[in-house]
Scaffold this active site. Structure first.
Site, PDB file in Angstrom:
ATOM      1  N   GLU A 137       9.401   0.678  11.146  1.00 23.55           N
ATOM      2  CA  GLU A 137      10.435   1.723  11.074  1.00 23.55           C
ATOM      3  C   GLU A 137       9.698   3.035  11.202  1.00 23.55           C
ATOM      4  OE1 GLU A 137      12.187   4.741   9.946  1.00 23.55           O
ATOM      5  OE2 GLU A 137      12.275   3.907   7.919  1.00 23.55           O
ATOM      6  N   LYS A 176       0.880  -1.174   0.000  1.00 13.95           N
ATOM      7  CA  LYS A 176       0.000   0.000   0.000  1.00 13.95           C
ATOM      8  C   LYS A 176       0.916   1.223   0.000  1.00 13.95           C
ATOM      9  CE  LYS A 176      -1.630   3.010   1.928  1.00 13.95           C
ATOM     10  NZ  LYS A 176      -1.483   4.480   1.580  1.00 13.95           N
ATOM     11  N   PRO A 177       1.164   1.835  -1.179  1.00 16.10           N
ATOM     12  CA  PRO A 177       2.052   2.995  -1.216  1.00 16.10           C
ATOM     13  C   PRO A 177       1.369   4.243  -0.681  1.00 16.10           C
ATOM     14  CG  PRO A 177       1.146   2.596  -3.398  1.00 16.10           C
ATOM     15  CD  PRO A 177       0.635   1.492  -2.511  1.00 16.10           C
ATOM     16  N   SER A 213       5.072   7.262  10.460  1.00 17.48           N
ATOM     17  CA  SER A 213       5.025   7.933  11.760  1.00 17.48           C
ATOM     18  C   SER A 213       4.805   6.947  12.899  1.00 17.48           C
ATOM     19  CB  SER A 213       3.914   8.982  11.774  1.00 17.48           C
ATOM     20  OG  SER A 213       2.642   8.363  11.801  1.00 17.48           O
ATOM     21  N   CYS A 249      13.653  10.169   7.631  1.00 16.38           N
ATOM     22  CA  CYS A 249      13.553   9.785   9.045  1.00 16.38           C
ATOM     23  C   CYS A 249      14.912   9.796   9.718  1.00 16.38           C
ATOM     24  CB  CYS A 249      12.898   8.424   9.176  1.00 16.38           C
ATOM     25  SG  CYS A 249      13.707   7.140   8.196  1.00 16.38           S
ATOM     26  N   GLU A 251       9.665  15.699  14.873  1.00 13.87           N
ATOM     27  CA  GLU A 251      10.391  15.488  13.630  1.00 13.87           C
ATOM     28  C   GLU A 251      10.069  16.620  12.650  1.00 13.87           C
ATOM     29  OE1 GLU A 251      11.593  11.408  11.322  1.00 13.87           O
ATOM     30  OE2 GLU A 251       9.519  11.657  11.946  1.00 13.87           O
ATOM     31  N   SER A 274      22.914   5.103   5.818  1.00 14.51           N
ATOM     32  CA  SER A 274      22.100   4.058   5.195  1.00 14.51           C
ATOM     33  C   SER A 274      22.954   3.245   4.239  1.00 14.51           C
ATOM     34  CB  SER A 274      20.930   4.685   4.431  1.00 14.51           C
ATOM     35  OG  SER A 274      20.091   5.410   5.299  1.00 14.51           O
TER      36      SER A 274
END
Length: 487
Positions: free
Chosen positions: A258, A182-183, A237, A292, A389, A449
């Site tokens: 994540e 589910k994008p 989130s 993030c 954030e 990353s």
């Protein structure tokens, strides 16, 4: 015809179920906009609960066959998908820039990064291992094997439309799991194009489904309630992650989460300041700050804070803001107006609390969702920007005096995804890295990353790891088989 007009004419915009485009049962669509102009890119099929069940029917029907597919064959398909993604770098990069806004060089970087998860997990697919041994008592033999978890739901974010999908799809397919993606509503087109690429690479129908939707809950809730689904993986989130964890508990699903971050970037008094500024530019301004892992709090030793702040301000003030597809653009628009308002609110709150604006600080007038690259100094501890954030091109700087104060400030958050430290003292680097309450720590580097490293956080930043040799374990169950002696 421009490159994007050519690309748009061939883009898949339907649901991707059972290896092909299809219309939603209820026939709805939702618009996807260019954040640089606010203009319509495409109307995309809008999935609902009935469509989710169609996708799960398809995934469940082929799960056993896909799990039984030889690891080498799964590896070959992933490797082919990697090759095809690389071949279509220009198309994928342009599409991401148009629907998400990032500068085109950054989009090209994401294509390479995202594709690497497919290559990495094509190699991991043939290295799934177990063990066989005699029990300590001698009463039997112990065999431990790894088996696929089963049908998986992946919910991906808008900020890395390709890489956050491949980081989940790669290990799921390598492990032998079928997967439904589910994008994000803002950026569904990249994932639909990726699904088409997987079909071209030979992925069997039903193994991968993509369900764009304007109402995420309409898709996720029926899937999470169905006992055929065995895992959910989510990037986004903490608030939404908690909801999914609660819902997944009803079927006792495996979960990988994540979630949010509030990354500290700690510069000690013995740091190479020029290197620290370079690292801060990468850690803060990568993806326009919409990451993030972005440095959310720059915590700088007071003895070097003015030097660091001045040099960082000069670098950030020189950045070029504009449409991501324009030559020379360093910082594109934020993804939508809601995100821009949130960034502006955090900056206004910090200034009202006593922070000093060194550069930027305002939205950019005109079309699109642009915000000036910003540096705030002397940010007080009670400002929201220290707790929340930012997800935008804003560097918030605070000071400290002693090492203990710097570490305490870095850990003073409910989050623990990424952290960064700059020091030329090796003993301090190890000591502080051990003390930081974070799943990932960068030492004298602003981007950490790496497909070969585990990506994940602690505290309210999530559960589990993605990438590295650890990443495939999230999609495998451990099975113990006990044999009698002599067998």
């Amino acid at each position: 015809m421009t490159d994007f007009e050519r690309l748009r004419a061939t883009l898949p915009t339907g649901l991707w179920i059972d290896g092909a485009q299809t219309d939603p049962i209820d026939g709805g669509t939702f618009p996807v906009y260019d954040p640089a102009t606010g203009t319509l890119i495409a109307d995309v099929a809008d999935a609902g609960g009935k469509d989710a069940m169609r996708a799960l029917d398809s995934a469940a029907a082929v799960q056993e066959e896909w799990a039984a597919t030889a690891p080498r064959q799964r590896s070959i398909i992933l490797r082919s998908a990697w090759e095809k993604v690389i071949e279509r770098t220009d198309d994928l990069a342009l599409l991401m820039t148009m629907e998400m806004g990032k500068a085109l060089p950054e989009s090209r970087g994401e294509v390479n990064y995202g594709a690497e998860f497919l290559r990495w997990f094509s190699e991991e697919a043939v290295r799934i291992q177990g063990r066989y041994t005699t029990s300590p008592s001698g009463s039997g033999r112990i065999m431990v094997t790894k088996v696929p978890v089963g049908p998986t739901l992946a919910v991906t974010p808008w900020n890395f439309p390709l890489a956050m999908g491949t980081r989940k799809i790669g290990p799921a397919l390598a492990a032998g799991c079928t997967i439904i993606v589910k994008p994000a509503e803002d950026t569904p087109l990249t994932m639909l194009l990726l699904a088409e690429i997987f079909a071209e690479a030979g992925l069997p129908a039903g193994v991968l489904s993509v369900l764009p939707a304007s109402n995420a809950a309409a898709v996720t809730e029926p899937l999470l309630a169905d006992p055929r689904l065995r895992k959910v993986t989510f990037t986004g989130s903490t608030r939404v992650g908690k909801i999914l964890i609660e819902q997944s508990a009803q079927q006792v699903l495996r979960t990988s989460m994540e979630l949010g971050g509030n990354a500290p970037f700690v510069v000690f008094d013995d740091a190479d300041i020029d290197a620290a500024v370079e690292g801060a530019m990468a850690a803060k301004m990568r993806n326009g700050g919409e990451a993030c892992t972005a440095a959310n709090r720059l915590i700088v030793a007071n003895s070097v804070r003015e030097e660091f702040t001045t040099k960082l301000t000069d670098r950030i003030a020189a950045l070029t803001v504009g449409p991501g597809s324009d030559d020379g653009t360093n910082v594109g628009p934020l993804v939508n107006e809601k995100q821009r308002r949130n960034v502006a609110s955090l900056v206004d709150d910090a200034v009202a609390a006593g922070a000093r604006v060194r550069t930027g600080g305002k939205s950019v007038d005109g079309p699109g969702y642009f915000f000036q690259p910003t540096v705030l100094d002397e940010v007080p501890a009670n400002a929201r920007i220290v707790r929340e954030e930012i997800f935008g091109p804003v560097a918030a700087i605070t000071g400290f005096d002693t090492e203990a104060e710097g570490v305490a400030a870095a850990n003073d958050t409910e989050y623990g995804l990424a952290a960064y430290i700059y020091t030329q003292n090796v003993d301090r680097a190890f000591r502080v890295a051990d003390k930081l309450e974070s799943g990932m720590v960068g030492v004298n580097r602003g981007v950490i990353s790496d497909v070969a490293a585990p990506f994940g956080g602690v505290k309210q930043s999530g559960l589990g790891s993605e990438g590295g040799t650890e990443g495939i374990e999230e999609y495998l169950e451990t099975k113990y088989i006990g044999f009698a002696s002599g067998q």
